[in-house]
Design a protein around this motif. Structure first.
Motif, PDB file in Angstrom:
ATOM      1  N   ALA A  36       0.833  -1.205   0.000  1.00 45.44           N
ATOM      2  CA  ALA A  36       0.000   0.000   0.000  1.00 45.44           C
ATOM      3  C   ALA A  36       0.867   1.255   0.000  1.00 45.44           C
ATOM      4  N   GLN A  37       1.924   1.229   0.794  1.00 40.25           N
ATOM      5  CA  GLN A  37       2.828   2.382   0.847  1.00 40.25           C
ATOM      6  C   GLN A  37       3.576   2.544  -0.477  1.00 40.25           C
ATOM      7  N   HIS A  38       3.950   1.450  -1.077  1.00 39.36           N
ATOM      8  CA  HIS A  38       4.693   1.498  -2.342  1.00 39.36           C
ATOM      9  C   HIS A  38       3.818   1.977  -3.498  1.00 39.36           C
ATOM     10  N   THR A  39       2.542   1.547  -3.507  1.00 42.38           N
ATOM     11  CA  THR A  39       1.667   1.836  -4.651  1.00 42.38           C
ATOM     12  C   THR A  39       0.706   2.989  -4.426  1.00 42.38           C
ATOM     13  N   GLY A  40       0.433   3.332  -3.155  1.00 42.85           N
ATOM     14  CA  GLY A  40      -0.580   4.332  -2.861  1.00 42.85           C
ATOM     15  C   GLY A  40      -1.985   3.799  -2.940  1.00 42.85           C
ATOM     16  N   GLN A  84      -7.485  -8.070  -0.905  1.00 40.60           N
ATOM     17  CA  GLN A  84      -8.333  -8.923  -1.739  1.00 40.60           C
ATOM     18  C   GLN A  84      -7.559  -9.451  -2.944  1.00 40.60           C
ATOM     19  N   ARG A  85      -6.762  -8.600  -3.555  1.00 37.58           N
ATOM     20  CA  ARG A  85      -5.999  -9.045  -4.721  1.00 37.58           C
ATOM     21  C   ARG A  85      -4.950 -10.093  -4.351  1.00 37.58           C
ATOM     22  N   LEU A  86      -4.495 -10.070  -3.100  1.00 33.97           N
ATOM     23  CA  LEU A  86      -3.459 -11.011  -2.672  1.00 33.97           C
ATOM     24  C   LEU A  86      -3.998 -12.402  -2.370  1.00 33.97           C
ATOM     25  N   VAL A  87      -5.320 -12.527  -2.202  1.00 30.78           N
ATOM     26  CA  VAL A  87      -5.884 -13.836  -1.906  1.00 30.78           C
ATOM     27  C   VAL A  87      -5.577 -14.784  -3.061  1.00 30.78           C
ATOM     28  N   GLY A  88      -4.993 -15.911  -2.744  1.00 34.18           N
ATOM     29  CA  GLY A  88      -4.659 -16.896  -3.760  1.00 34.18           C
ATOM     30  C   GLY A  88      -3.259 -16.774  -4.325  1.00 34.18           C
ATOM     31  N   TRP A  89      -2.498 -15.775  -3.890  1.00 32.63           N
ATOM     32  CA  TRP A  89      -1.138 -15.621  -4.412  1.00 32.63           C
ATOM     33  C   TRP A  89      -0.258 -16.805  -4.047  1.00 32.63           C
ATOM     34  N   GLY A 123      -3.998   0.554 -10.754  1.00 32.51           N
ATOM     35  CA  GLY A 123      -4.888   1.491 -10.084  1.00 32.51           C
ATOM     36  C   GLY A 123      -6.234   0.876  -9.761  1.00 32.51           C
ATOM     37  N   ALA A 124      -6.899   1.456  -8.763  1.00 31.69           N
ATOM     38  CA  ALA A 124      -8.178   0.895  -8.312  1.00 31.69           C
ATOM     39  C   ALA A 124      -9.232   0.900  -9.411  1.00 31.69           C
ATOM     40  N   ASP A 125      -9.170   1.869 -10.333  1.00 27.11           N
ATOM     41  CA  ASP A 125     -10.173   1.953 -11.393  1.00 27.11           C
ATOM     42  C   ASP A 125      -9.917   0.955 -12.506  1.00 27.11           C
ATOM     43  N   SER A 126      -8.800   0.242 -12.450  1.00 22.36           N
ATOM     44  CA  SER A 126      -8.495  -0.753 -13.487  1.00 22.36           C
ATOM     45  C   SER A 126      -8.472  -2.150 -12.892  1.00 22.36           C
TER      46      SER A 126
END
Length: 620
Positions: free
Chosen positions: A172-176, A184-189, A207-210
């Motif tokens: 989160a700090q790296h990407t903003g 949520q995106r990390l689930v299943g990594w 980005g969150a919109d993509s």
């Protein structure tokens, strides 16, 4: 590899979360997309399967270092970690060639992704001699820290001392980006079938919109806290939803794009192991995500089967007809996370419960339990105009038009339990074990569905029954790992094969053990100590040090890292479950054993017997 090894060392060198966070942010800022993708996979709990047995690596290291096995073993006992012992004993790396002229740039050192895809993974399937040849060649070019990380990866024992929450915060700090979106995106990594790649990393940090998550993507699981205080301190019982605490496998059922996926809480995709759940979940509307528990529930039974029967399903990649019949699985749903393709986790608990009942009404039945209610009686407002529905019918409704009649209910709705006050709840909770449950779940009516063990805006508590207990005798010990590598912390405990006739009979057995006489056959009826559980948690550091002194003073024999002991100590052991097990000499197996306390007040002949454990099975 060098940069990732430096990251590993930085994460291992400090217990301060801010130090770990800073090290992760630095790494992500300079790593290539491919290296960052592999790093996240390893940090999230993924690890390559063992490709070279540790015994082979140990033998190869001894030959390369010119060290006899007895000396290696002595070093291993002092260090406590096999990979670390090998990394320290190997000779210094070969001297690197001189820097080439400026007109001839040096080849860059292979990064983490190149190591994984071009070196480590291709080891699988090679002849053992070729594996050893390659590993020894790599050892000659790597530093001690790099060697350590490499051995952990090749040997299948890679672990790193950083929690997933810290990784999420660093990303989160790296990407903003918002930490919950990244969670949520990390689930299943960590799923072994998902190969890390630059494209996968770019999707993670987009980005969150993509956000174009895969159709089967689940949500992070909301976890409960163990209730330590008296429940009346939580306020009126009417402000809480009460459910049974199930002893199964926590899972999410995802129905999107005409397909069904089943994810375990460990983020393993287990869809193919539960075809009966998939068959009924296929009837759910697209855009539905359920949270609940996988349980074995035998036809006609009023309670779930013991967990050990569910394990027979977990250990199989494919499930045959006989296993489907012997261990039929149901999915006990207790929350709804997505409805009609919309994320509803921010609705309060009663609103989500209403949506859950509406989604499952055509398909499920409520188990026969005490009277249920659908929402607290206190005036808690949901975050949307959706209101809870009326209680589900205790019998299956007629199937929808155009659908075939349903087989016996596989999707089930976890009932809410009606209690007028906490004393009534406490009385009902005492019936949990005989009903096949572990206690109660208490869910605040204010609770939104969080991520991990968050407590903000309401929470979930698990109000479990007290564990099973037995007084047992310490008979074997093994040194721990990490900071406990020089202390004996991993113990094996035993009970008497039958109750001793008195202190003298027990002492005769202890004297025979001290003389290293073999135990008599179990069917002879002669008294003996039967090992039944291993435990390594529950004591303070000071208590571990005290036991360590006893272990060293009472050692009879050594079997590699294990010491057999002259029995002198009794412990109270706690465990969550117990069942018959023909694989164990004692005939029983226990779940989640841990030490509750030392019992210096109890003489050895008063430790429990096998009959005590068998009585717990029958009573449970």
């Amino acid at each position: 590899m060098r940069d990732f090894a430096d990251l590993y060392e930085a994460l291992d060198a400090s217990t301060a979360q801010n130090d770990k966070l800073a090290a992760l942010v630095r790494y992500f800022a300079q790593a290539s997309d491919e290296d960052a993708a592999w790093a996240v996979t390893l940090l999230a709990g993924g690890k390559p399967r063992q490709v070279v047995p540790m015994a082979v690596l140990r033998e190869a290291a001894c030959r390369m270092a010119g060290v006899d096995d007895w000396l290696f073993e002595a070093c291993y006992q002092a260090v406590g970690d096999l990979a670390e012992t090998i990394a320290h004993l190997l000779p210094a790396p070969d001297v690197q060639p001189a820097t080439p002229p400026a007109t001839q740039p040096a080849d860059p050192a292979p990064g983490l992704a190149q190591w994984m895809t071009e070196r480590l993974l291709p080891l699988r399937g090679l002849a053992q001699a070729e594996q050893v040849h390659r590993v020894q060649a790599w050892w000659r070019e790597l530093s001690s820290t790099e060697r350590f990380v490499l051995i952990k990866m090749v040997g299948g024992g890679f672990r790193v001392g950083v929690g997933r929450l810290v990784v999420q915060r660093a990303l989160a700090q790296h990407t903003g980006l918002d930490a919950q979106l990244l969670a949520q995106r990390l689930v299943g990594w960590a799923d072994a079938r998902a190969t890390p790649s630059a494209a996968r990393w770019q999707a993670l940090v987009a980005g969150a919109d993509s956000d174009h998550a895969p159709a089967g993507q689940p949500y992070p699981f909301f976890l409960a806290h163990a209730l330590q205080a008296e429940p009346h301190t939580l306020g009126p019982v009417q402000d809480w939803l009460l459910e049974w605490k199930y002893d199964g496998i926590r899972a999410q059922v995802v129905k999107r794009s005409g397909q069904v996926w089943i994810w375990s809480r460990g983020e393993e995709l287990v869809t193919e192991r539960f075809p009966e759940v998939v068959a009924q979940a296929a009837r759910l509307p697209d855009g539905t995500v359920l949270d609940g528990e996988l349980l074995v529930w035998l036809p006609g039974s009023e309670r779930p089967a013991p967990f050990k029967l569910l394990q027979t399903r977990l250990n199989r990649k494919t499930v045959g007809k006989k296993l489907l019949a012997d261990a039929p699985v149901v999915f006990m749903a207790y929350d709804l996370l997505e409805s009609g393709g919309a994320d509803v986790r921010n609705h309060h608990q009663p609103a989500r419960r209403g949506l859950l009942e509406a989604a499952l009404a055509p398909f499920v039945v409520l188990p026969e339990v005490p009277a249920s209610r659908t929402s607290p009686t206190s005036p808690i407002s949901p975050t949307s105009p959706i209101s809870p529905t009326s209680p589900s019918s205790p019998t299956s409704p007629a199937p929808q038009a155009g659908l075939q009649p349903l087989p016996p209910a596989v999707l089930r709705l976890s009932p809410l339990l009606a209690c007028a006050h906490w004393d009534e709840a406490a009385t009902l909770r005492l019936q949990a074990r005989q009903r096949g449950f572990e206690g109660f779940m208490l869910k605040s009516a204010q609770a939104r569905y969080g991520s991990g063990r968050t407590k903000s805006d309401g929470t979930w508590w698990k109000w479990k029954l007290d564990p099973y207990t037995a007084d047992a005798v310490l008979v074997y010990a093994q040194a721990g790992h990490g900071r406990r590598a020089s202390v004996y912390t991993d113990y094996t405990f035993a009970v008497w094969s039958r109750a001793p006739a008195g202190a003298d009979e027990a002492q005769a057995v202890l004297d025979a053990i001290a003389r290293r006489e073999p135990a008599p056959p179990l069917d002879s009826g002669a008294l003996q100590l039967l090992p039944f559980a291993k435990a390594y948690s529950g004591l303070t550091d000071e208590e571990f040090k005290a036991v360590d002194k006893v272990v060293r003073a009472t050692t009879l024999e050594k079997f590699g890292p294990v010491r057999s002991l002259r029995p002198t100590l009794v412990f109270e052991i706690g465990f969550e479950g117990i069942g018959a097990s023909p694989r164990h000499k004692s005939g029983v197996a226990v779940r989640f054993p841990r030490m509750l306390r030392m019992r210096p007040d109890k003489p050895l002949h008063e430790a429990d017997s096998l009959a005590t454990l068998l009585g717990l099975i029958e009573g449970g």
